[in-house]
Design a protein around this motif. Structure first.
Motif, PDB file in Angstrom:
ATOM      1  N   ILE A  21       0.845  -1.189   0.000  1.00  0.00           N
ATOM      2  CA  ILE A  21       0.000   0.000   0.000  1.00  0.00           C
ATOM      3  C   ILE A  21       0.885   1.246   0.000  1.00  0.00           C
ATOM      4  N   PRO A  22       0.718   2.137  -0.985  1.00  0.00           N
ATOM      5  CA  PRO A  22      -0.198   2.022  -2.133  1.00  0.00           C
ATOM      6  C   PRO A  22       0.284   0.997  -3.144  1.00  0.00           C
ATOM      7  N   GLY A  23      -0.672   0.330  -3.796  1.00  0.00           N
ATOM      8  CA  GLY A  23      -0.368  -0.699  -4.777  1.00  0.00           C
ATOM      9  C   GLY A  23      -0.052  -0.125  -6.142  1.00  0.00           C
ATOM     10  N   PRO A  24       0.239  -0.989  -7.111  1.00  0.00           N
ATOM     11  CA  PRO A  24       0.650  -0.509  -8.442  1.00  0.00           C
ATOM     12  C   PRO A  24      -0.395   0.332  -9.156  1.00  0.00           C
ATOM     13  N   LYS A  25      -1.661  -0.039  -9.074  1.00  0.00           N
ATOM     14  CA  LYS A  25      -2.691   0.757  -9.741  1.00  0.00           C
ATOM     15  C   LYS A  25      -2.851   2.119  -9.077  1.00  0.00           C
ATOM     16  N   SER A  26      -2.746   2.152  -7.751  1.00  0.00           N
ATOM     17  CA  SER A  26      -2.797   3.440  -7.060  1.00  0.00           C
ATOM     18  C   SER A  26      -1.610   4.312  -7.441  1.00  0.00           C
ATOM     19  N   ARG A  27      -0.459   3.708  -7.592  1.00  0.00           N
ATOM     20  CA  ARG A  27       0.720   4.488  -7.975  1.00  0.00           C
ATOM     21  C   ARG A  27       0.566   5.045  -9.398  1.00  0.00           C
ATOM     22  N   GLU A  28      -0.061   4.279 -10.272  1.00  0.00           N
ATOM     23  CA  GLU A  28      -0.325   4.791 -11.620  1.00  0.00           C
ATOM     24  C   GLU A  28      -1.258   6.001 -11.565  1.00  0.00           C
ATOM     25  N   LEU A  29      -2.285   5.906 -10.748  1.00  0.00           N
ATOM     26  CA  LEU A  29      -3.201   7.033 -10.605  1.00  0.00           C
ATOM     27  C   LEU A  29      -2.516   8.234  -9.977  1.00  0.00           C
ATOM     28  N   GLU A  30      -1.617   7.964  -9.062  1.00  0.00           N
ATOM     29  CA  GLU A  30      -0.883   9.063  -8.428  1.00  0.00           C
ATOM     30  C   GLU A  30      -0.018   9.795  -9.443  1.00  0.00           C
ATOM     31  N   ALA A  31       0.558   9.056 -10.359  1.00  0.00           N
ATOM     32  CA  ALA A  31       1.350   9.686 -11.419  1.00  0.00           C
ATOM     33  C   ALA A  31       0.470  10.567 -12.299  1.00  0.00           C
ATOM     34  N   ARG A  32      -0.732  10.098 -12.624  1.00  0.00           N
ATOM     35  CA  ARG A  32      -1.674  10.902 -13.401  1.00  0.00           C
ATOM     36  C   ARG A  32      -2.086  12.149 -12.622  1.00  0.00           C
ATOM     37  N   ARG A  33      -2.303  11.974 -11.358  1.00  0.00           N
ATOM     38  CA  ARG A  33      -2.722  13.089 -10.508  1.00  0.00           C
ATOM     39  C   ARG A  33      -1.721  14.238 -10.561  1.00  0.00           C
ATOM     40  N   LYS A  34      -0.438  13.914 -10.552  1.00  0.00           N
ATOM     41  CA  LYS A  34       0.592  14.954 -10.485  1.00  0.00           C
ATOM     42  C   LYS A  34       0.560  15.889 -11.681  1.00  0.00           C
ATOM     43  N   SER A  35       0.045  15.399 -12.813  1.00  0.00           N
ATOM     44  CA  SER A  35      -0.037  16.256 -13.986  1.00  0.00           C
ATOM     45  C   SER A  35      -1.414  16.877 -14.166  1.00  0.00           C
ATOM     46  N   ALA A  36      -2.339  16.582 -13.243  1.00  0.00           N
ATOM     47  CA  ALA A  36      -3.713  17.070 -13.409  1.00  0.00           C
ATOM     48  C   ALA A  36      -4.239  17.863 -12.216  1.00  0.00           C
ATOM     49  N   VAL A  37      -3.801  17.515 -11.019  1.00  0.00           N
ATOM     50  CA  VAL A  37      -4.356  18.098  -9.799  1.00  0.00           C
ATOM     51  C   VAL A  37      -3.336  19.060  -9.191  1.00  0.00           C
ATOM     52  N   ALA A  38      -3.815  20.181  -8.713  1.00  0.00           N
ATOM     53  CA  ALA A  38      -2.931  21.168  -8.083  1.00  0.00           C
ATOM     54  C   ALA A  38      -2.178  20.548  -6.915  1.00  0.00           C
ATOM     55  N   THR A  39      -0.893  20.869  -6.814  1.00  0.00           N
ATOM     56  CA  THR A  39      -0.055  20.281  -5.763  1.00  0.00           C
ATOM     57  C   THR A  39      -0.496  20.712  -4.364  1.00  0.00           C
ATOM     58  N   GLY A  40      -1.235  21.811  -4.286  1.00  0.00           N
ATOM     59  CA  GLY A  40      -1.699  22.261  -2.975  1.00  0.00           C
ATOM     60  C   GLY A  40      -2.735  21.361  -2.345  1.00  0.00           C
ATOM     61  N   VAL A  41      -3.287  20.429  -3.105  1.00  0.00           N
ATOM     62  CA  VAL A  41      -4.260  19.466  -2.575  1.00  0.00           C
ATOM     63  C   VAL A  41      -3.502  18.213  -2.159  1.00  0.00           C
ATOM     64  N   GLY A  42      -3.431  17.957  -0.873  1.00  0.00           N
ATOM     65  CA  GLY A  42      -2.699  16.793  -0.382  1.00  0.00           C
ATOM     66  C   GLY A  42      -3.624  15.636  -0.080  1.00  0.00           C
ATOM     67  N   SER A  43      -3.043  14.469   0.153  1.00  0.00           N
ATOM     68  CA  SER A  43      -3.788  13.275   0.574  1.00  0.00           C
ATOM     69  C   SER A  43      -2.985  12.564   1.650  1.00  0.00           C
ATOM     70  N   SER A  44      -3.663  12.124   2.681  1.00  0.00           N
ATOM     71  CA  SER A  44      -2.978  11.410   3.758  1.00  0.00           C
ATOM     72  C   SER A  44      -2.426  10.081   3.288  1.00  0.00           C
ATOM     73  N   LEU A  45      -3.187   9.393   2.461  1.00  0.00           N
ATOM     74  CA  LEU A  45      -2.792   8.059   1.995  1.00  0.00           C
ATOM     75  C   LEU A  45      -3.239   7.886   0.550  1.00  0.00           C
ATOM     76  N   PRO A  46      -2.314   7.889  -0.418  1.00  0.00           N
ATOM     77  CA  PRO A  46      -2.692   7.797  -1.836  1.00  0.00           C
ATOM     78  C   PRO A  46      -3.034   6.378  -2.282  1.00  0.00           C
ATOM     79  N   ALA A  47      -3.967   5.754  -1.570  1.00  0.00           N
ATOM     80  CA  ALA A  47      -4.539   4.483  -1.996  1.00  0.00           C
ATOM     81  C   ALA A  47      -5.918   4.827  -2.547  1.00  0.00           C
ATOM     82  N   TYR A  48      -6.077   4.744  -3.861  1.00  0.00           N
ATOM     83  CA  TYR A  48      -7.271   5.265  -4.522  1.00  0.00           C
ATOM     84  C   TYR A  48      -8.466   4.340  -4.303  1.00  0.00           C
ATOM     85  N   VAL A  49      -9.541   4.902  -3.779  1.00  0.00           N
ATOM     86  CA  VAL A  49     -10.698   4.135  -3.334  1.00  0.00           C
ATOM     87  C   VAL A  49     -11.668   3.899  -4.493  1.00  0.00           C
TER      88      VAL A  49
END
Length: 455
Positions: A21-49
Motif C-alpha cells: 500500500i499504495p499498490g501498483p494501480k494506485s501508484r499509476e493514478l498518483e502519477a496521473r494526478r501529479k499532472s492534473a491536480v494542483a499540488t496544494g491538494v494533499g492526501s494522507s494516503l494515496p490508496a485510490y478508493v
C-alpha cells in the motif's frame, strides 16, 4: 464478520492486504494526478478508493483498509449508509437542483426542522443551510455582527474554523492552513484555550476551567472591550487543534459571560456534532446552550451540506435575501441528511459512540502504561486522541506520530494525525464499526509501537 450492501456487491467488514500500500494501480493514478491536480491538494494516503462501506475502504488494487478517520468525521453513520443512499437515490431521480432561493422544496424545510429540534436548548430556533463548515462559520459571524452591530470576534488558541479568508483568520495554525495566504480579515482576536494537559504541567498546579475562562474574560475586557465583541466562537471539543477537551467549567463560564455582555456565543460543532462524542452535540456534555451552532461533516453522510442554527431573534435579525447561496441546502444533500439523522436517532449511534470510545481508551491506556511516549489520552465518545511526546517529557513528538501513521497505512489501517504540534493521532471511526474490526486496527497500532519503540 459482517457485510454491507454497496451497489449490489457485498463488502466484507475485514482488513485485507492484496498488494503493498499504495499498490501498483494506485501508484499509476498518483502519477496521473501529479499532472492534473494542483499540488496544494494533499492526501494522507494515496490508496485510490473504488468502494467503501461501514468502516472499510477498498482501493483500486483490491486492498481493504480499516477506516479510523471517516473522511474527517463525515461518514459518521458509516460509509454508504443504507438510509443515506436510499434517500439520495430517490432525490436524484426526482430532481437534482432548483436553488432553494428560487424554487423551494420540502427537504430543506425538514432538515431545518430537525436541526431546530435536535440542537441544544428548547427556545425557538431558525436554520440556514449552506455547503461547508467554513461557510457555516463565516455565516455565523455575519449573523452575529448583524444582530449586535459590533465587529470583533473572539477565537482561541489551537482553533480550526476553515480555509476561507475570514475562517483562516479565525484558525490558529499557520502551516499548512494560513501561511502565505494573507492578509486576513480583521477584527479577529485570539484568546488562550483551556488545554489541561499542557496548562497544568506548565503551571505546576491544576488550572480549573473557571480560572482558564477568567484568563479569556480578562483578555477581552483589557484588549478589546466587551461592548465591541459580536461573537465568541469556539469548538466545544477542538478538532484540528488536537481533540482538546477544555477543563470542566470553562465553557459554562464563557457562556454566562457572553449572556451578561450581549455577546453571541457560537459553538462550532462541525467536527464534534452528530453523535460523534456520545451525545448528539458536544455542547451537551456540560449542558451549555449556544446562541448559534454550526454543523457540517457528519450531517449528510458524505454529501456536502452545512448549517447555522440558532435563536430565532438572532437568526431573523438578518433580513430577507442576505443569507444563502446557489447550492446551499442542495436537495440531494438534504435528502441524504434526513437519512443520516434518522440513523443517528433510530440506530442508537450515540450510544455506540460511547462504547467505541471505551474500547479505544482502554487500548490506548494499556499502551500508555508501556510507552511513556503516549503522553495524554483525551476526547469523548468516538472522538479520541493520543498525544505523543518525547520520552519522559511533554515535548511534542511529531516524528513518532508520522512513523506510526505510515506503519498503519502500510498495514491496512488509515489513521489521521492532527494537532498544533502535529504530534497527535486522532481516532474518528464510523459509528458502525464492529468491535472486532476496531480491535484489529489497534492490534496494528500496537505492533507499530512495538517496532518503533522496542523495549
Amino acid at each position: 464478520m459482517t457485510a454491507l450492501e454497496i451497489g449490489g456487491e457485498a463488502l466484507p467488514q475485514e482488513r485485507q492486504l492484496v498488494t503493498e500500500i499504495p499498490g501498483p494501480k494506485s501508484r499509476e493514478l498518483e502519477a496521473r494526478r501529479k499532472s492534473a491536480v494542483a499540488t496544494g491538494v494533499g492526501s494522507s494516503l494515496p490508496a485510490y478508493v473504488v468502494a467503501a462501506g461501514g468502516a472499510i475502504l477498498k482501493d483500486v488494487d483490491g486492498n481493504q483498509l480499516i477506516d479510523l478517520g471517516s473522511g474527517i468525521a463525515v461518514t459518521t453513520a458509516g460509509n454508504s449508509n443504507a438510509r443515506v443512499v436510499e434517500n439520495a437515490k430517490a432525490q436524484i431521480e426526482a430532481f437534482t437542483h432548483t436553488c432553494f432561493m428560487v424554487n423551494p422544496y420540502e427537504s430543506y424545510v425538514e432538515v431545518a426542522e430537525a436541526l431546530n429540534r435536535l440542537t441544544p436548548g428548547d427556545h425557538e430556533k431558525r436554520t440556514v443551510l449552506l455547503n461547508s463548515g467554513a461557510e457555516a462559520v463565516e455565516n455565523a459571524v455575519k449573523i452575529a455582527r448583524a444582530h449586535t452591530g459590533r465587529d470583533a470576534v473572539v477565537v482561541f488558541d489551537h482553533a480550526y474554523h476553515g480555509r476561507t479568508n475570514l475562517t483562516m483568520a479565525m484558525t490558529a495554525k499557520a502551516a499548512p492552513y494560513k501561511a502565505g495566504f494573507g492578509p486576513f480579515a480583521g477584527e479577529v482576536y485570539r484568546a488562550p484555550m483551556s488545554y489541561p494537559f499542557r496548562d497544568n504541567d506548565a503551571a505546576g498546579t491544576k488550572i480549573s476551567g473557571e480560572d482558564a475562562a477568567k484568563r479569556v474574560i480578562t483578555m477581552i475586557e483589557k484588549q478589546i472591550g466587551s461592548e465591541y465583541v459580536a461573537a465568541i466562537v469556539i469548538e466545544p471539543i477542538q478538532g484540528e487543534g488536537g481533540f482538546i477537551v477544555p477543563a470542566e467549567g470553562f465553557l459554562p463560564t464563557l457562556v454566562e459571560y457572553a449572556r451578561e455582555k450581549g455577546i453571541v456565543f457560537v459553538a462550532d460543532e462541525v467536527q464534534a456534532g452528530f453523535a460523534r462524542t456520545g451525545k448528539m452535540f458536544a455542547s451537551e456534555w456540560e449542558g451549555i446552550v449556544p446562541d448559534l451552532i454550526t454543523t457540517a461533516k457528519g450531517i449528510a453522510g458524505g454529501l456536502p451540506l452545512s448549517a447555522v442554527t440558532g435563536r430565532a431573534e438572532i437568526m431573523d435579525s438578518v433580513g430577507p435575501g442576505r443569507l444563502g447561496g446557489t447550492y446551499g441546502g442542495n436537495p440531494t444533500a438534504c435528502a441524504a441528511a434526513l437519512g443520516a439523522i434518522a440513523a443517528y436517532e433510530e440506530d442508537g449511534l450515540a450510544d455506540r459512540a460511547g462504547h467505541i470510545g471505551e474500547i479505544i481508551v482502554d487500548r490506548l491506556t494499556k499502551l500508555q502504561s508501556k510507552y511513556p511516549e503516549v503522553g495524554d489520552i483525551r476526547g469523548r465518545g468516538a472522538m479520541i486522541a493520543a498525544e505523543f511526546v518525547e520520552h519522559d517529557s511533554i515535548e511534542p513528538n511529531a516524528d513518532l506520530v508520522k512513523k506510526i501513521a505510515d506503519y498503519c497505512a502500510k498495514n491496512g489501517v488509515l489513521v489521521l494525525t492532527t494537532g498544533t504540534f502535529s504530534n497527535i493521532l486522532r481516532f474518528l471511526p464510523p459509528l458502525t464499526i464492529s468491535d472486532e474490526l476496531l480491535h484489529d486496527a489497534f492490534d496494528v497500532i500496537e505492533a507499530g509501537l512495538a517496532e518503533l519503540l522496542p523495549a
